[in-house]
Design a protein around this motif. Sequence first.
Motif, short mmCIF file in Angstrom:
data_model
loop_
_atom_site.label_atom_id
_atom_site.label_comp_id
_atom_site.label_asym_id
_atom_site.label_seq_id
_atom_site.Cartn_x
_atom_site.Cartn_y
_atom_site.Cartn_z
N SER A 211 -8.06 -2.49 0.33
CA SER A 211 -7.81 -1.66 2.00
C SER A 211 -9.23 -0.97 2.66
CB SER A 211 -7.05 -0.57 1.07
OG SER A 211 -8.17 0.29 0.58
N THR B 82 3.49 0.27 -5.32
CA THR B 82 2.54 0.08 -3.91
C THR B 82 1.84 1.05 -4.74
OG1 THR B 82 4.13 2.44 -3.36
CG2 THR B 82 4.18 0.29 -2.12
N GLY B 83 0.34 0.77 -4.16
CA GLY B 83 -0.55 0.79 -5.04
C GLY B 83 -0.92 0.12 -6.10
N GLU C 34 1.06 -1.28 0.11
CA GLU C 34 -0.30 -0.33 -0.28
C GLU C 34 1.02 1.15 0.28
OE1 GLU C 34 -3.98 -1.30 2.80
OE2 GLU C 34 -1.63 -0.23 3.42
N SER D 254 -4.36 4.96 -4.18
CA SER D 254 -3.01 4.26 -2.85
C SER D 254 -3.04 3.38 -2.16
CB SER D 254 -2.86 5.72 -1.74
OG SER D 254 -2.34 6.65 -2.34
N PHE D 255 -4.61 2.76 -2.16
CA PHE D 255 -4.65 1.94 -0.96
C PHE D 255 -4.90 -0.14 -1.46
CE2 PHE D 255 -3.99 5.38 1.60
CZ PHE D 255 -3.48 4.82 2.16
#
Length: 557
Positions: free
Chosen positions: A327, A494-495, A251, A322-323
């Motif tokens: 999430s 990430t992401g 993340e 982002s997540f």
Amino acid sequence: MYTFKLNSQFIKAMGIALLIGNTALAQKTGKVNPNQEKAPKLVVGIVVDQMRWDYLERFAPLFKSNGGFKRMMNQGFSNDNCQIGYTPSVTACGHTGIYTGTVPAVHGITGNAWYDALLKRTVYCSEDRTVEGVGAKGASDGKMSPRNMLTTSIADELRMATNFKSKVIGVAIKDRGAILPAGHSANGAYWFDAKSGNFITSTYYYKELPEWVAKFNNRQVPDSLSKLGWNKSLADQLYLQYATADEKIYEGKPFGANQTKLPYDLSRKENEGFSKVVGSPWGNTLTAEMAKAAVLAEELGKDAITDMLAVSFSSPDYVGHSFGPNSWEVVDNYIKLDEELGKFFEFLDATVGKGKYTAFLSADHAVAHVPGFMKENKLPGGTLDDKAAMDEMNKAIKNKFGIDKAVVSLYNYQVHYNRDLLDSVNADKKAINQFMVNYLMKKDYILNAFPTSEILTTPMPQYLREKVANGFLYNRSGDIQMILKSGYIDGSATGTTHGLWYSYDAHIPLLWYGFGIKQGRSGKRVYMHDIAATVASLLKIQEPSGNIGHPIEEALK
């Protein structure tokens, strides 16, 4: 001749008598309301930036009975199989497609940005170097307008149908989410300048910020929201029913390297700006409050002439990138967005009148799972580093053909050549194309690759062929189309992101509610570009100039 006149008079007299009799009977029995409105006072278009259709079902137990999603689903109509009919599935294309009723091959918005072969540079979707920003000092993000959009929108058609007496306003955090839906002839489009904390516009619309917008900015809503932080809506064990653990190495960390899980501190340093606010659910609150201010100040829905409000909630896109879909942050964002939409509908009930406005809700695109999540669960997926890939392609072409920097862009999953350079050296384009296809087909991330000139002849499913063709416009598109494998994204460790033709990126929600809308749901396949035609049918006005969609008749009374 005489007999004909006599019969005509007799028939006319009988018709009038029957009409009077039926009208009197209808009024007596209450079956006809002579004051019944023929159109909604206001059309509210709601676009959630980055929303998968399955969120409506996955998170349904978490939505409140008075929230926005359940109101629309229980009292309105849901098209459960709404698809994006082109690729790439990105923000600018989606907002434009919803409101123009067509695809990038026609409306011209082929991506959030593209390499323009005529201008020989990268072009941002809503850039306009002929205008200036209005509403914040040095607002470079204000040099925006809808001029790159080549067709009319349903908002433009409403304006023309009423001899420009209808009011149309666009509101969003992102400029493209406000500008493109509102069309060419809008009364105003407003987007958020994260540096100043102001909603701004451009001289395309006004030389000075309207007084009501300045007053809204003076309320300093973003500053107040930043002090509240992002807190949890649920107990931890409830999040675990809908998502993986709160902290995952794959993340992103948009609020700082030391902030790795909920709750988040959104406070800012002096002169830091408000990116943390727009990257949290509070960005939805900010957008809704600005939309309410527009309804009140512009007196939308206050007379017999239909107005239109185009609202885009941009913050879910920042959270989702982002997540990722599994999430805690995405779960929490949609719980809070549901509440925000519920309050927004209550506001419209009070100001415009319940049953006197029509609302639709859709998304500009959906999103892929984070590749790290996919790997963790033994599912297919991976990443492509487009900058490194472009460097490798240029090196390979130089080694083979002696041409330096032949590739200028990989925008929108396409290889864009420097066409003027290839022409100047009299390059064998057919040989280069074949070399590039062979080169790409050896890559782990590639499912298929082919020259865009061969879209109609390359073997592939017709459904995919149509999506690729619908996204292609010669001077704003590339020379080689890359089809990534399922689960692969253009990104980092990430992401996540979106942009492909697969269902996880292209299956979006479509909800209808209010005036002229039936109660029910349908699993029949419809498309994003059917939305504008449906609104046109409801309002009984001309569809947008490039429209290829069809009215969704089962949703309309």
